[in-house]
Design a protein around this motif. Sequence first.
Motif, PDB file in Angstrom:
ATOM      1  N   LYS A   2       0.834  -1.192   0.000  1.00  6.13           N
ATOM      2  CA  LYS A   2       0.000   0.000   0.000  1.00  6.13           C
ATOM      3  C   LYS A   2       0.875   1.249   0.000  1.00  6.13           C
ATOM      4  O   LYS A   2       1.856   1.327   0.730  1.00  6.13           O
ATOM      5  N   HIS A   3       0.499   2.211  -0.816  1.00  3.92           N
ATOM      6  CA  HIS A   3       1.214   3.480  -0.832  1.00  3.92           C
ATOM      7  C   HIS A   3       0.633   4.369   0.269  1.00  3.92           C
ATOM      8  O   HIS A   3      -0.587   4.442   0.433  1.00  3.92           O
ATOM      9  N   ASP A   6      -2.223   6.645  -0.750  1.00  2.00           N
ATOM     10  CA  ASP A   6      -3.471   5.932  -0.982  1.00  2.00           C
ATOM     11  C   ASP A   6      -4.166   5.603   0.336  1.00  2.00           C
ATOM     12  O   ASP A   6      -5.391   5.703   0.447  1.00  2.00           O
ATOM     13  N   TYR A  41     -10.900   1.119  -1.515  1.00  6.18           N
ATOM     14  CA  TYR A  41     -10.385   2.504  -1.491  1.00  6.18           C
ATOM     15  C   TYR A  41     -10.093   2.927  -0.060  1.00  6.18           C
ATOM     16  O   TYR A  41      -9.063   3.526   0.231  1.00  6.18           O
ATOM     17  N   GLY A  44      -6.962   1.639   1.351  1.00  6.21           N
ATOM     18  CA  GLY A  44      -5.763   1.953   0.594  1.00  6.21           C
ATOM     19  C   GLY A  44      -5.298   0.791  -0.261  1.00  6.21           C
ATOM     20  O   GLY A  44      -4.231   0.851  -0.877  1.00  6.21           O
ATOM     21  N   ASN A  46      -6.721  -0.338  -2.999  1.00  7.41           N
ATOM     22  CA  ASN A  46      -6.807   0.108  -4.386  1.00  7.41           C
ATOM     23  C   ASN A  46      -6.672   1.623  -4.448  1.00  7.41           C
ATOM     24  O   ASN A  46      -7.189   2.326  -3.582  1.00  7.41           O
ATOM     25  N   ARG A  47      -5.996   2.099  -5.477  1.00  6.81           N
ATOM     26  CA  ARG A  47      -5.871   3.538  -5.693  1.00  6.81           C
ATOM     27  C   ARG A  47      -7.147   4.078  -6.303  1.00  6.81           C
ATOM     28  O   ARG A  47      -7.811   3.408  -7.092  1.00  6.81           O
TER      29      ARG A  47
END
Length: 124
Positions: A2-3, A6, A41, A44, A46-47
Amino acid sequence: MKHPVDVNVGKRIRHRRWMVGMTQQQLAEHVGIKFQQIQKYETGMNRVSASRLWEISEALSVPVSYFFEGVRDEDAPAHVAEGTPGDILGDKEAMELVRSYYAIPENQRRRLFELARVLSESAA
């Protein structure tokens, strides 16, 4: 992996959705996707694309920039000290208070805000 940005955007989506009293299903219906995607979402996992973030901001009545509050730079969320507003969003009691506050009619809400501001200044 995970970023951090995000994850921050997802947390802001979840907090705003909760503050306005909207379920994941309701938000998903507003933007034309399945609620499982909202879950991804919010964690985080999925962007969120720019166009989808725009739709989410419209559904939640906030500017797109709202979702980036708390981000220090383009790839790292700000580390906020304990007891600062960033931590308050994670406190269920504080979120309940914010939600209740926004349920009050605007003219009364402004007076309540002024009272709280005066009380906090005199306590300092």
